[in-house]
Design a protein around this motif. Sequence first.
Motif, short mmCIF file in Angstrom:
data_model
loop_
_atom_site.label_atom_id
_atom_site.label_comp_id
_atom_site.label_asym_id
_atom_site.label_seq_id
_atom_site.Cartn_x
_atom_site.Cartn_y
_atom_site.Cartn_z
N LEU A 1 0.91 -1.40 -0.41
CA LEU A 1 -0.15 -0.18 0.22
C LEU A 1 1.25 0.97 0.41
CD1 LEU A 1 -1.55 -2.46 2.55
CD2 LEU A 1 -2.90 -0.50 2.66
N GLY A 2 0.70 2.13 -1.22
CA GLY A 2 1.03 3.10 -0.31
C GLY A 2 2.58 3.34 -0.69
N GLY A 3 3.31 5.03 -0.58
CA GLY A 3 4.66 4.63 0.07
C GLY A 3 5.30 5.51 -1.31
N HIS B 1 4.84 15.49 -4.17
CA HIS B 1 3.91 14.80 -5.28
C HIS B 1 3.71 13.50 -5.26
CE1 HIS B 1 1.74 18.94 -4.96
NE2 HIS B 1 3.18 19.76 -5.24
N ASP B 2 4.78 12.97 -4.83
CA ASP B 2 5.24 11.52 -5.55
C ASP B 2 4.59 10.58 -4.53
OD1 ASP B 2 6.48 9.49 -7.23
OD2 ASP B 2 8.52 8.77 -5.88
N ARG C 1 -0.20 7.58 0.23
CA ARG C 1 0.20 7.91 1.91
C ARG C 1 1.64 7.49 1.85
NH1 ARG C 1 -4.28 8.43 5.71
NH2 ARG C 1 -5.99 7.86 4.58
N SER C 2 2.21 7.41 2.77
CA SER C 2 3.47 7.16 3.16
C SER C 2 3.57 7.35 4.19
CB SER C 2 4.61 7.87 1.73
OG SER C 2 4.28 9.27 2.20
N TYR C 3 5.60 7.16 4.62
CA TYR C 3 5.31 6.96 6.21
C TYR C 3 4.41 6.53 6.91
CZ TYR C 3 9.17 8.23 9.21
OH TYR C 3 10.20 8.80 9.94
N PHE C 4 3.22 5.34 6.81
CA PHE C 4 2.21 4.89 7.76
C PHE C 4 2.01 3.08 8.01
CE2 PHE C 4 1.28 4.01 3.41
CZ PHE C 4 0.28 3.52 3.59
N PRO C 5 1.54 2.95 9.05
CA PRO C 5 0.97 1.72 8.86
C PRO C 5 0.18 0.97 8.41
CG PRO C 5 0.19 2.79 11.05
CD PRO C 5 1.25 3.84 10.28
N GLY D 1 1.06 13.85 0.74
CA GLY D 1 1.13 14.83 -0.57
C GLY D 1 2.43 15.96 0.03
N GLU D 2 1.26 17.01 0.56
CA GLU D 2 1.47 18.55 1.08
C GLU D 2 1.75 18.39 2.01
OE1 GLU D 2 0.42 21.85 -1.01
OE2 GLU D 2 1.80 21.21 -3.34
N LEU D 3 0.47 17.68 2.35
CA LEU D 3 0.32 17.18 4.32
C LEU D 3 1.56 16.21 5.22
CD1 LEU D 3 -3.05 16.01 4.52
CD2 LEU D 3 -1.84 18.69 5.05
#
Length: 527
Positions: free
Chosen positions: A275-277, A284-285, A310-314, A330-332
């Motif tokens: 998922l994600g990453g 914006h990647d 999403r990135s940096y998430f479990p 994203g930008e958040l």
Amino acid sequence: MREATHDPTAPLATGLSPAELRLLLSFAYTGAVAGPWSTVLEAAETSLRYQAWGLLTLCLDVFTHGLTPDTGLDVLAFAVAYGLAQVSRVAEDYILATFPSVVATPAFLDLPAHLLIRLLRSDGLNVLHELEALEAASRWLTANRDGQEDVAKEVLSSVRFALMSTWELKKVSSVTAGVADPKVIRELIVASLAPMAQLPCRVRSLQEVLVVCGGEKLTSNLAARKPSRHLWFAHRYLSTVGLVKKVEWRALGHFPDGPRFRHAIAVVGNILYILGGKHYYGVHDTLASVYRYQPLDNSWERLASMTCGRSYFPAVALGDFIYALGGSSGELYCTDTVECYDLTNDTWRRCQPLPMALCGHAACALDGALYVSGGCDEASQCQASLLRYVPGAPAKLLAPMNGPRAGHIMEEAGGQLYVAGGLCQRAGQMGYKDQLAFEVYSPKLDIWVLLSPLPRAHVVGGAAVVGGELLVLGGYSHDTYQDTHLIHAYQPAARRWITRGTLPHAYTDLQACVLTVPPALHRALFP
């Protein structure tokens, strides 16, 4: 009624003892078995003797889903004695996978000789090196010296001396001192090393293996980094001289859409979900895409995307859903949003948010709830919090960790939560430092206990529980900005860290899990 006037310790006219009748009546009224482990074993024997199938089903469920290093040998002996093939397979697989922890239990010394030989001869025996198998055999022989002279040679012949390094062979005499005739040991070693003996000496390999997925790594140009698209699995651990062992890694597959790091994974029924990453380093990647991987046929399938990147998430599997919690979007810098994936319908929906926006946090499932630890908030401050998140109910704050951390790992083992690695704020200073503290949380007591610290920093590393050990691998040191290729393993029974080996490369922002891979991949080099 007549028996009420008789000696209460005498067997009843039906053949039932008072204790057996008490067990059957208690189950009839409560539908449960209450008491220590010995009571569960007694209840299982009683249910078989008097064909109380409901009670037997309950006991077998406890046997197969509540195995621990202390109880696994009892279950195996019971299943073999009563011809319960399925329970026997489950118990044996568990014991083989957690063998280093099982050997440390008192029950190991009471193991019947034929079961010990069966375990030592298994290809799936989980030992770091073959000397561990010899040490286990010697420990058992020392405790069972009386009347066991006839089986000593058979037990020792089950050890695969041909897999030992020169360093290990030099230690054989000291390990077996007092338990076997040195002449017998020499004969076994010579026989195993003879040219005709090489073929039968198969390499030990677990059915379930450690798998590492993606991440980023340094290139020959130290100023550049390169995201990875590869999946590797640990085929076997090699014996070498020194403190750091080597791991033979084999390629399992690669992501179908390019490299990926700072992603999340979940495993449901030996199916891997990615998922994600991020593909690369742009703002914006951030990815929302989700893929499903079937290791047994090496197939990928694109699934419905998350509602946002999403990135940096479990991500954590619970029931028929996979939950994606917070992270960078994203930008958040970080978000409090939570969404869940319906495994049956291939759809995503939003759930109640976290109490605060988080990224770099860790999460896992235990007893029908999600637990979320640490992470950075919107002000880039590392947290020490632990949340209990039950879908459909408000999140509950539990006892905080002994110190804040982000970019760490959290894994469940034995009904407890272990956290390790990551980074934290420097006291009274700007910036971060490595978090080496290692601690365990008891959900029953709502307390954290500090354990032996990590031997080395693992910031944004991976983790998995393999063979009863907690493996922490990869990542980097924030203090030195150096990546690590080391795999550290915590052994709960011995309460110590050891170095299990090294990764194929020094990866950071990777993920790790445990999967069953096709047998053909194990046999590729060793038929």
